[in-house]
Design a protein around this motif. Structure first.
Motif, PDB file in Angstrom:
ATOM      1  N   LYS A   1      -3.150   2.647  -3.855  1.00 62.23           N
ATOM      2  CA  LYS A   1      -3.529   3.890  -3.143  1.00 62.23           C
ATOM      3  C   LYS A   1      -4.452   3.586  -1.986  1.00 62.23           C
ATOM      4  O   LYS A   1      -5.228   2.654  -2.043  1.00 62.23           O
TER       5      LYS A   1
ATOM      6  N   LYS B   1       0.857  -1.192   0.000  1.00 65.80           N
ATOM      7  CA  LYS B   1       0.000   0.000   0.000  1.00 65.80           C
ATOM      8  C   LYS B   1       0.892   1.242   0.000  1.00 65.80           C
ATOM      9  O   LYS B   1       2.044   1.190   0.468  1.00 65.80           O
ATOM     10  N   LEU B   2       0.337   2.320  -0.522  1.00 66.99           N
ATOM     11  CA  LEU B   2       1.055   3.590  -0.553  1.00 66.99           C
ATOM     12  C   LEU B   2       1.564   3.925   0.856  1.00 66.99           C
ATOM     13  O   LEU B   2       0.805   3.858   1.823  1.00 66.99           O
TER      14      LEU B   2
ATOM     15  N   PRO C   1       2.348   5.642  -6.356  1.00 61.51           N
ATOM     16  CA  PRO C   1       1.318   4.637  -6.644  1.00 61.51           C
ATOM     17  C   PRO C   1       1.352   4.179  -8.097  1.00 61.51           C
ATOM     18  O   PRO C   1       1.736   4.929  -8.992  1.00 61.51           O
TER      19      PRO C   1
END
Ligand SMILES: [Cu+2]
Length: 386
Positions: free
Chosen positions: A386, A294-295, A356
């Motif tokens: 994101k 994940k970001l 991302p």
């Protein structure tokens, strides 16, 4: 610290297609970067065709993989060099030629991550006996699917290529029982561990070979200070036995992790270039596994080269921070986007997932990664959600 993930994320959740490259925004950015690569490849191809041809011939003779070894291609051979053919084409023919090639490239990208039977490098939980962590591995022949529909002869530990991932801690007492169901002798070397000599796994130097039908037991205490990304592999007829799949990750976790080691995703990437072609964790693109984060998360990648060639691994979009070489901390972390991984080496890097998208991640010896019919072999992606 999170366990190594099994990144099936692109197949689930909000995504509309099965390919992480399918999302429109990431796809556009991906295609922008590959367009540049394709342009460069076209220019280089005009002058390097002769070299590539002789390299392929030499590779074929020596038994190493060449870009004709994998199943993705269905092209008719070119009667003349691509450069000469391009010069002779009408604009309509050039367009048709581009459409034909692009369709093959697109098919491979859209298939990623393609399903295949079997998954290597799965963590093996030990049986604990009187405080000893006991691992049992059996070496035997099997068929292994490297790409959809491409089944190769493999010699595997516990029917996995790479073999099961062993994870222990500094100071652990470890017993490894190896059963040989091959038609050759074998032995297991613990690559990177500083063990008493009788546990080093080299036939006629430190032990007798393990004959077909026999079992052999290794037992040792993992030395303090010997943490890091190590490997285990055959040390008998190794070009064949390791090339066919007798290898795996042996990870030693430190008693006191450094701050920089606190990550969200811990990923092992084993490179090989033996009889199965150019593979990442036993699979070739599009059957390679994307790394998913994940970001804002931090990913640790443990590169390990069990092959016979150098593979400069290149990540698009974000840099890598190198922390360890062969399990030893670097004097100071340093940054790169392309990292040479030589045979036998392990390099540990951290990626801060700040950008991302679905980022191409591949070996930059280009004949290990992309050909006229598209990407293959040592190609995967880092997916930053994101
Ligand atoms: Cu390579």
């Amino acid at each position: 610290m999170a366990e190594q993930t099994s990144p099936r994320a692109p197949l689930t959740g909000e995504r509309e297609t099965t390919s992480p490259f399918g999302a429109a925004a990431t796809r556009r950015s991906f295609l922008r970067s590959t367009a540049v690569t394709a342009l460069a490849a076209g220019v280089l191809g005009a002058c390097k065709q002769g070299d590539a041809q002789s390299a392929r011939t030499a590779a074929g003779k020596s038994g190493t993989p060449s870009d004709s070894d994998h199943s993705g291609g269905s092209m008719a051979p070119h009667p003349v060099t691509p450069a000469a053919a391009a010069a002779a084409m009408t604009p309509e023919q050039a367009r048709a030629n581009a459409d034909r090639m692009d369709a093959m490239h697109e098919k491979g990208v859209k298939a990623f991550p393609a399903k295949t039977a079997g998954k290597g490098n799965q963590r093996l939980d030990p049986r604990v006996q009187n405080g000893v962590k006991v691992f049992e591995i059996t070496a035997k022949p099997m068929k292994w699917e490297t790409e959809p529909g491409k089944f190769v002869d493999a010699w595997a530990y516990n029917e996995q290529v790479p073999g099961p991932q062993i994870r222990v801690r500094e100071g652990d007492r470890v017993r490894m029982i190896v059963k040989n169901e091959l038609n050759e002798s074998t032995a297991v070397h613990f690559h990177g561990l500083e063990l008493p000599i009788e546990q080093d796994g080299v036939p006629f130097i430190t032990q007798p070979p393990i004959k077909p039908g026999e079992s052999y037991t290794y037992e040792f205490t993992v030395p303090e200070g010997n943490a890091g990304s190590h490997m285990y592999h055959s040390h008998l007829n190794a070009a064949k036995q390791v090339g066919l799949g007798l290898l795996g990750a042996f990870i030693v976790e430190p008693r006191r992790p450094r701050k920089i080691e606190k990550v969200d995703v811990d990923y092992v990437m084993i490179l090989n270039d033996g009889m199965h072609g150019y593979t990442l964790n036993g699979k070739g693109f599009p059957a390679t596994e994307p790394i998913v984060a994940k970001l804002g998360q931090k990913v640790r990648i443990r590169f390990m080269n069990e092959g016979m060639m150098i593979h400069p691994m290149h990540l698009h979009g974000m840099h890598m921070t190198v922390i360890d070489k062969d399990g030893w901390a670097q004097p100071a972390p340093w940054r790169c986007d392309t990292l040479n991984i030589a045979p036998g080496e392990r390099w540990d890097v951290i990626v801060n997932c700040t950008n991302p998208g679905t980022w191409a991640f591949h070996c930059h010896v280009l004949p290990h990664a992309e050909a006229e019919h598209g990407m293959f072999g040592m190609v995967t992606a880092l997916v930053v959600q994101k």
